[in-house]
Write an enzyme that holds these catalytic residues in place. Structure first.
Site, short mmCIF file in Angstrom:
data_model
loop_
_atom_site.label_atom_id
_atom_site.label_comp_id
_atom_site.label_asym_id
_atom_site.label_seq_id
_atom_site.Cartn_x
_atom_site.Cartn_y
_atom_site.Cartn_z
N HIS A 71 -23.25 -27.35 -37.49
CA HIS A 71 -22.01 -26.58 -37.63
C HIS A 71 -21.70 -26.29 -39.09
O HIS A 71 -22.02 -27.07 -39.98
CB HIS A 71 -20.83 -27.37 -37.03
N GLU B 234 -33.54 -50.73 -31.98
CA GLU B 234 -33.26 -49.65 -31.03
C GLU B 234 -33.58 -50.15 -29.63
O GLU B 234 -34.69 -50.61 -29.37
CB GLU B 234 -34.10 -48.41 -31.38
N ILE C 193 -26.84 -27.86 -32.73
CA ILE C 193 -26.22 -26.96 -33.72
C ILE C 193 -25.89 -27.75 -34.99
O ILE C 193 -25.38 -28.86 -34.92
CB ILE C 193 -24.88 -26.39 -33.18
#
Lengths: 480, 419
Positions: free
Chosen positions: A49, A31, A47
């Protein structure tokens, strides 16, 4: 020689590491940032979904619906804040009704549980603060709100607990393909691995280009947001979307798991991952659009504006594929929305691609699939009293806005992936996320980082290296 | 559950003065709860002088001013819990607090709210741009310099002309930083005139009125700011952009009373002050709960905080020792032309003693002007001032004899003085 190297530790890389850490494999994750979840994962709508949006019979539809289900299980096991509050897609005019009917048909075809078309009255009964010009809506009870960076961090931490080697601040500079392996050259030395998974987000095409010409282009897209004070967190109870258009899923208004209200995003072409500024025009667009759904929205209660960069590609689908030229390379590219929702399903799918490519997946005998986290603010009076009696540091409130205690910050600093920056502590604990935006607590968080990790106060950063908070001592010298 | 006659929430200048006043008025079971490790509140980081000119008739630094009250407190039997934060206040005056010493539920006959205020942030003013390191509220920077002993930057722009920002302009300069500009969106400064002179003019730091920051640039650390002139509606005027190469932006864009506990208890709030609605004795809409200091209204001078807190502390003592005296007719008070708020918002003439002090701020800078207190069409009282400015809190004292009888509304406004 590593069995697998994973490039990138956003939610996709973290899910990949978590999934593969169940097996007897030697895995390294590279990373480039100083913390996990530092790209698209840290700035999005947060969110999960439901899955009515993707076209039926596509990989995206399948992975979205599966990922939604898996998110609930993972959040439960790994102590990630997640609430299935459901979502509404509003038809704001008669002309938009066919659109929500189409989404309803797609939802049924995609196997989204519980979706229903609601009348104007049913919609307003559910969300009384919506515009009374709403004509109807699509209700999807399986949609949820999540803490996206904790979701990624929890999976990454669990991978580390199960033996995965995570290297932060490690930027891939080039890759050499050998007969039976890849040599990945980084700013911190080489890593050799038999299999390679790229989960590089906005940098996906750049990483793929280190080996071969990708058949896709990354077209980064910036989305700008308002985050409103918790005083506004009850304005809507579920995720409120407008009908999607060519720019994306439209501007949403949603509660967050931290009790705030999130409003956004717009969609404008971005130059790259660092092009995450907010603009006066962008915010004005978001404000005007959101008020179409919730006319009484109190943007005066804004506590922070931010922007994220979507790792969109030039194609509508996820670009999840095994390279033809390098069969041991799996590329997880073009992870646009609903990428966060699909993340664990993408990882599971990618693991199957690796299996097909010859990677042996032998389950570990002792896989740790639990993560506990103490959140003082959500405990009962009795639990708080008992906790403080056991460890007095849980009695000392450091972040007064969010009621985050010293004990929680110390626990984060002693966790499998110790946060080293002020913002990393914010993502781990919530300290500094409230209405004063770290005005009171950041010097104290700074002090705890210094004390616990033994680093020089002048080296503490807001985020990555180069974002140091202090430039020197005063004339009478530092006290930390 | 432990009981007190009075619990004071907050051990800054307001809480200290209130507790001492209550003790002197006869209360003997008094507790101060302070979330920091030491008493004194924000004064501990205000190492500049200028405190105490009214209250002590001499010029003190912030820590010295707090020290005087802490010494006085030591002469009383007031109990102090530091390193302890109140998490919840109920309308029946139950207080839940937490600290390393334990988690406690307490009860008091009376409460004084003295939690102070916090700084408005970049989010509140929605400044566009990147989000690099090097952007601090002025008070956070002040803490880093004066408490921790570290410099937060070398080339500095200050947005907003609040007093803490002005003080920090001088402080950063004295520590060797270059302060390039102070930028204020309004056509007038929001700080005290003495701070404009002593902190900007004396160090040749330019003050750009009717300007604001319109872009923040930098990855990692702040690199550049764009400052634009604004029109009468505070909208940036294209073509007026100035670029500043700097590593630090200090925000001094206003203070907000910290009334989370007040709201939690269901106390009536005034949207103009963001503080509680109070009577002449600082009592809130819930009997026995009083509010004073910056949690009630943001003050310029700590001396006025102390005076207000003494009033609240004495009123709490009266409430406990002489119950039932808080009745009578109620007048309401509010702002009229060019006045932004008043404190108190309610007056019980029967409780007013010889008269009532009314605090307020004007909306614009004036020359010679009069302050009018009206009851309907009738002017009840009139006060003359040679100069008024939004950055300087005004107060008037209305004698009891001039207060109307029976329920009525008083309106405070300003007018230019007749030549």
């Amino acid at each position: 020689m590593k069995d697998v190297a994973i490039i990138g530790c956003g939610v996709i890389g973290a899910a990949m590491a978590y999934t593969l850490s169940k097996y007897q494999l030697d895995i390294t994750v590279l990373e480039k940032h100083s913390d996990v979840a530092s790209g698209t994962t840290k700035a999005n709508s947060a969110i999960i979904h439901a899955g009515y949006d993707p076209q039926p019979n596509t990989l995206m539809a399948k992975l979205n619906v599966e990922g939604n289900l898996m998110a609930g299980e993972i959040a439960e096991k790994l102590s990630v804040p997640f609430r299935r509050v459901g979502s509404l897609v509003l038809a704001l005019s008669e002309a938009e009704l066919p659109h929500i009917q189409e989404l309803y048909r797609r939802g049924l075809a995609n196997g989204v549980p519980g979706i229903t078309l609601l009348s104007r009255e049913e919609t307003l009964k559910k969300e009384p603060n919506l515009t009374d010009t709403v004509c109807g809506s699509l209700w999807a009870p399986s949609a949820g709100i999540i803490d996206p960076w904790e979701y990624a961090t929890a999976m990454a931490e669990t991978a580390v607990v199960n033996g995965v080697d995570l290297r932060l601040n490690t930027k891939v500079e080039s890759i050499t393909a050998q007969a039976d392996s890849f040599v990945i050259h980084t700013n911190r030395g080489d890593v050799q691995a038999r299999y390679l998974v790229s989960a590089a987000g906005v940098d996906a095409a750049a990483v793929r280009s280190m080996l071969e010409t990708p058949s896709y282009q990354i077209m980064p897209s910036r989305g700008e947001y308002y985050l409103l004070d918790r005083s506004e967190g009850q304005v809507v109870g579920s995720v409120v979307f407008q009908c999607p258009n060519e720019l994306g899923k439209g501007v949403l208004v949603s509660p967050t798991v931290h009790g705030n209200l999130i409003v956004g995003p717009n969609a404008v072409p971005a130059e790259g991952a660092e092009d995450n500024k907010v603009t006066a025009d962008g915010l004005a667009f978001v404000a005007a659009a959101a008020k179409r759904s919730v006319p009484g929205l109190n943007l005066g209660a804004n506590i922070r504006n931010f922007a994220g960069v979507r790792a969109n590609s030039d194609q509508d689908a996820f670009r999840i594929e095994r390279s033809e030229r390098y069969p041991h390379l799996v590329d997880l590219a073009g992870i646009k929305s609903p990428g966060l929702s699909a993340a664990p399903a993408i990882a599971f799918y990618a693991a199957k691609l690796l299996l097909e490519a010859g990677l042996e997946l032998v389950a570990k005998e002792h896989f740790v699939d639990r993560r506990e986290k103490i959140r003082f603010a959500s405990l009962s009076d009795e639990e708080r009293a008992a906790l403080i009696a056991r460890d007095p540091t849980y009695g000392r409130v450091i972040c007064r806005c969010q009621t985050i205690t010293e004990g929680e910050i110390l626990a984060a600093l002693r966790s499998p992936i110790p946060p080293r920056s002020i913002n990393a502590i914010k993502r781990r604990t919530g300290a500094g996320m409230g209405r004063c935006q770290g005005g009171f607590c950041s010097p104290r968080v700074h002090e705890l980082i210094v004390r616990e990790l033994g680093i020089d106060p002048l080296d503490v950063c807001l985020e990555d290296e180069g974002s140091e908070l202090l430039v020197g001592e005063t004339k009478t010298g530092g006290a930390l | 559950m432990k009981h007190y006659q009075l619990i004071v929430i907050g051990g800054g200048p307001a809480g200290l003065a209130a507790a001492i006043a209550a003790w002197n008025a006869g209360l003997r079971e008094v507790l101060i709860i302070e979330r920091d490790q030491v008493l004194g509140g924000i004064l501990n980081q205000c190492i500049h002088n200028g405190f105490g000119l009214t209250h002590f008739k001499e010029e003190l630094t912030g820590p010295e001013y707090a020290g005087r009250f802490i010494d006085q407190l030591a002469q009383t039997g007031v109990e102090v819990k530091c390193d302890t934060m109140v998490l919840q206040l109920t309308q029946d005056r139950q207080v839940i607090c937490t600290g390393p010493a334990g988690y406690e539920i307490l009860h008091a006959q009376s409460i004084v709210l003295a939690m102070g205020c916090r700084e408005r942030t970049r989010g509140a003013i929605q400044t566009p741009g990147d989000r690099p390191a090097g952007i601090y509220t002025a008070g956070t920077a002040q803490r880093y310099l004066n408490i921790e002993g570290y410099m937060v930057g070398k080339r500095v722009v200050i947005l907003g002309s609040g007093d803490i920002g002005l003080i920090m302009a001088r402080r950063m300069t004295l520590e060797g930083a270059k302060v390039l500009a102070c930028v204020e969106v309004m056509p007038h400064s929001s700080g005290l005139t003495r701070n404009i002179v002593q902190c900007l003019h004396d160090y040749d730091i330019p003050l750009y009125l009717s300007h604001t920051v319109t872009d923040i640039r930098g990855h990692g650390r702040l690199e550049q700011l764009v400052v634009s002139e604004v029109d009468a509606n505070r909208k940036p005027i294209p073509g007026t952009e100035m670029i500043f190469d700097c590593d630090t932006l200090l925000l001094s864009v206003g203070l907000l009373p910290e009334n989370e506990l007040t709201r939690m208890a269901g106390i009536e709030m005034d949207p103009r002050t963001n503080g509680a609605v109070v009577f002449e004795n600082n009592e809130t809409s819930i009997p026995g709960i009083f509010s004073c200091g910056n949690v009630l209204q943001v003050h310029d001078l700590v001396d006025f905080v102390s005076a207000e807190a003494i009033r609240a502390g004495e009123a709490a003592a009266t409430y406990v020792l002489h119950p039932g005296e808080g009745s009578g007719e109620v007048l309401t008070v509010g702002p009229g032309l060019d006045v932004s708020y008043t404190v108190p918002q309610r007056i019980r003439p029967a409780q007013a003693g010889a008269g009532v002090e009314i605090f307020f701020r004007v909306r614009r800078v004036t020359g010679s002007a009069v302050i009018l207190v009206r009851c309907g069409e009738q002017v009840v009282a009139k006060f003359r001032r040679e100069h008024m400015a939004p950055g300087e809190m005004e107060h008037i004292r209305v004698p009891k004899a001039l207060l109307p009888q029976g329920p009525a509304h008083l309106e405070v406004s300003i007018e230019e003085a007749a030549q």
